[in-house]
Design a protein around this motif. Structure first.
Motif, PDB file in Angstrom:
ATOM      1  N   LYS A  44      19.959  16.486 -26.604  1.00 52.14           N
ATOM      2  CA  LYS A  44      20.320  16.827 -25.230  1.00 52.14           C
ATOM      3  C   LYS A  44      19.070  17.012 -24.383  1.00 52.14           C
ATOM      4  O   LYS A  44      18.001  17.362 -24.895  1.00 52.14           O
ATOM      5  CB  LYS A  44      21.164  18.101 -25.213  1.00 52.14           C
ATOM      6  CG  LYS A  44      20.512  19.292 -25.904  1.00 52.14           C
ATOM      7  CD  LYS A  44      21.491  20.440 -26.101  1.00 52.14           C
ATOM      8  CE  LYS A  44      20.837  21.568 -26.902  1.00 52.14           C
ATOM      9  NZ  LYS A  44      21.754  22.679 -27.182  1.00 52.14           N
ATOM     10  N   VAL A  45      19.226  16.767 -23.090  1.00 47.51           N
ATOM     11  CA  VAL A  45      18.126  16.936 -22.155  1.00 47.51           C
ATOM     12  C   VAL A  45      18.719  17.296 -20.799  1.00 47.51           C
ATOM     13  O   VAL A  45      19.824  16.862 -20.460  1.00 47.51           O
ATOM     14  CB  VAL A  45      17.274  15.646 -22.066  1.00 47.51           C
ATOM     15  CG1 VAL A  45      18.090  14.473 -21.525  1.00 47.51           C
ATOM     16  CG2 VAL A  45      16.035  15.870 -21.203  1.00 47.51           C
ATOM     17  N   CYS A  82      20.681  21.256  -8.119  1.00 45.25           N
ATOM     18  CA  CYS A  82      21.655  20.917  -9.143  1.00 45.25           C
ATOM     19  C   CYS A  82      20.952  20.661 -10.459  1.00 45.25           C
ATOM     20  O   CYS A  82      19.725  20.494 -10.507  1.00 45.25           O
ATOM     21  CB  CYS A  82      22.490  19.694  -8.738  1.00 45.25           C
ATOM     22  SG  CYS A  82      21.568  18.143  -8.751  1.00 45.25           S
ATOM     23  N   VAL A  83      21.735  20.635 -11.502  1.00 45.38           N
ATOM     24  CA  VAL A  83      21.231  20.315 -12.836  1.00 45.38           C
ATOM     25  C   VAL A  83      21.819  18.973 -13.265  1.00 45.38           C
ATOM     26  O   VAL A  83      23.023  18.738 -13.122  1.00 45.38           O
ATOM     27  CB  VAL A  83      21.609  21.410 -13.848  1.00 45.38           C
ATOM     28  CG1 VAL A  83      21.398  20.929 -15.281  1.00 45.38           C
ATOM     29  CG2 VAL A  83      20.798  22.664 -13.590  1.00 45.38           C
ATOM     30  N   VAL A  84      20.966  18.105 -13.751  1.00 47.08           N
ATOM     31  CA  VAL A  84      21.386  16.832 -14.345  1.00 47.08           C
ATOM     32  C   VAL A  84      21.221  16.959 -15.853  1.00 47.08           C
ATOM     33  O   VAL A  84      20.166  17.382 -16.332  1.00 47.08           O
ATOM     34  CB  VAL A  84      20.532  15.660 -13.818  1.00 47.08           C
ATOM     35  CG1 VAL A  84      20.898  14.367 -14.546  1.00 47.08           C
ATOM     36  CG2 VAL A  84      20.714  15.502 -12.317  1.00 47.08           C
ATOM     37  N   MET A  85      22.275  16.628 -16.598  1.00 47.97           N
ATOM     38  CA  MET A  85      22.206  16.711 -18.046  1.00 47.97           C
ATOM     39  C   MET A  85      22.611  15.383 -18.682  1.00 47.97           C
ATOM     40  O   MET A  85      23.359  14.596 -18.096  1.00 47.97           O
ATOM     41  CB  MET A  85      23.121  17.825 -18.573  1.00 47.97           C
ATOM     42  CG  MET A  85      24.600  17.540 -18.427  1.00 47.97           C
ATOM     43  SD  MET A  85      25.638  18.786 -19.256  1.00 47.97           S
ATOM     44  CE  MET A  85      25.446  20.187 -18.153  1.00 47.97           C
ATOM     45  N   GLU A 125      26.832  23.664 -24.422  1.00 50.35           N
ATOM     46  CA  GLU A 125      25.583  24.303 -24.845  1.00 50.35           C
ATOM     47  C   GLU A 125      24.524  24.210 -23.748  1.00 50.35           C
ATOM     48  O   GLU A 125      23.776  25.171 -23.507  1.00 50.35           O
ATOM     49  CB  GLU A 125      25.069  23.648 -26.124  1.00 50.35           C
ATOM     50  CG  GLU A 125      25.905  23.927 -27.361  1.00 50.35           C
ATOM     51  CD  GLU A 125      25.361  23.235 -28.601  1.00 50.35           C
ATOM     52  OE1 GLU A 125      24.204  22.757 -28.556  1.00 50.35           O
ATOM     53  OE2 GLU A 125      26.082  23.178 -29.611  1.00 50.35           O
ATOM     54  N   VAL A 126      24.460  23.052 -23.093  1.00 53.71           N
ATOM     55  CA  VAL A 126      23.503  22.900 -21.992  1.00 53.71           C
ATOM     56  C   VAL A 126      23.835  23.888 -20.878  1.00 53.71           C
ATOM     57  O   VAL A 126      22.938  24.531 -20.309  1.00 53.71           O
ATOM     58  CB  VAL A 126      23.501  21.457 -21.460  1.00 53.71           C
ATOM     59  CG1 VAL A 126      22.645  21.355 -20.200  1.00 53.71           C
ATOM     60  CG2 VAL A 126      22.977  20.492 -22.513  1.00 53.71           C
ATOM     61  N   GLU A 131      22.528  28.619 -17.606  1.00 51.49           N
ATOM     62  CA  GLU A 131      22.896  29.944 -17.095  1.00 51.49           C
ATOM     63  C   GLU A 131      21.809  30.974 -17.369  1.00 51.49           C
ATOM     64  O   GLU A 131      21.592  31.892 -16.566  1.00 51.49           O
ATOM     65  CB  GLU A 131      24.220  30.392 -17.717  1.00 51.49           C
ATOM     66  CG  GLU A 131      25.437  29.728 -17.083  1.00 51.49           C
ATOM     67  CD  GLU A 131      26.735  30.386 -17.493  1.00 51.49           C
ATOM     68  OE1 GLU A 131      27.483  30.834 -16.592  1.00 51.49           O
ATOM     69  OE2 GLU A 131      26.996  30.443 -18.711  1.00 51.49           O
ATOM     70  N   GLU A 132      21.115  30.834 -18.484  1.00 49.90           N
ATOM     71  CA  GLU A 132      20.054  31.777 -18.827  1.00 49.90           C
ATOM     72  C   GLU A 132      18.853  31.663 -17.895  1.00 49.90           C
ATOM     73  O   GLU A 132      18.022  32.576 -17.830  1.00 49.90           O
ATOM     74  CB  GLU A 132      19.610  31.570 -20.268  1.00 49.90           C
ATOM     75  CG  GLU A 132      20.670  31.936 -21.296  1.00 49.90           C
ATOM     76  CD  GLU A 132      20.195  31.707 -22.719  1.00 49.90           C
ATOM     77  OE1 GLU A 132      19.052  31.216 -22.890  1.00 49.90           O
ATOM     78  OE2 GLU A 132      20.952  32.012 -23.665  1.00 49.90           O
TER      79      GLU A 132
END
Length: 224
Positions: A44-45, A82-85, A125-126, A131-132
């Motif tokens: 994952k990334v 935003c977050v890209v996963m 999980e990402v 969130e952390e």
């Protein structure tokens, strides 16, 4: 990996298993997850990018990535980043599914469904990792993947480029818009200035031909 009850239920939902056929398929799903434990190479990334909302879409990063999507513009209305996963189970899962299909199509379909659930779990999980890292006053929107609503699947290629997925986790996209390895997912999470409703709803979706909506259900139901 020992699957959770929710993961087993999700696999059966992917397979559209009626209540009468649950016993046999539940055992097959357990076997599918066991198979994945021996062949999946989960990777994952993710990365955080600035976000600009336009009337008919969104702009990510320095402006080099755009997506004409009213669904994303609406979902990310209160977001400035935003977050890209991107996640993948690796090529061996694809190969194992193809091999199973030569002898037992039902087992191959079951493995495919279990792999989809496993990939979704990687995305979860990402989200936990993201969130952390949130600062005070930052909140996540719900997750949104290309291929849903009015976001074309081809947009995954731009997301892969943003997080350098080919180099970092070996995930690429063909010219025809297929991700390699196949059991892979790309998604976006908005980072909002105010609390967001993260539960999925048909009100958020423009896919009028949805099979679950026609049956009076929802795509996030645990039982079909």
């Amino acid at each position: 990996m020992e699957p959770t009850r929710r993961q087993l239920e999700e696999a059966l939902r992917y397979l559209r298993v009626p209540d009468r056929g649950r016993g046999e398929m539940l055992e097959m799903a357990r076997a599918g997850f066991a198979e994945l434990s021996s062949c999946a190479k989960s990777r994952k990334v993710w990365g955080r990018f600035s976000l600009t909302i336009e009337e008919s879409g969104v702009v990510l990063g320095d402006g080099s990535v755009r997506c004409a999507s009213r669904d994303l513009a609406r979902l990310f209305a209160n977001c400035r980043s935003c977050v890209v996963m991107a996640v993948t189970l690796g090529p061996e899962v694809d190969r194992r599914t193809q091999l199973l299909g030569r002898d037992s199509m039902s087992r191959a379909l079951c493995l495919d469904a279990c792999a989809s659930v496993w990939a979704d779990s990687l995305c979860d999980e990402v989200e936990d990792e993201v969130e952390e890292t949130l600062r005070e006053g930052e909140y996540l929107t719900r997750r949104f993947s290309p291929g849903y609503g009015d976001v074309p699947m081809e947009f995954s290629g731009d997301l892969l480029w943003l997080v350098d997925a080919e180099r970092r986790i070996g995930l690429t996209m063909t010219r025809k818009g297929m991700m390699i390895p196949v059991k892979s997912v790309t998604a976006l999470l908005g980072i909002s200035d105010s609390p967001e409703r993260r539960q999925r709803s048909c009100d958020d979706c423009s896919f009028a031909a949805c099979q679950y909506r026609r049956k009076g259900g929802f795509c996030h139901d645990e039982r079909i």
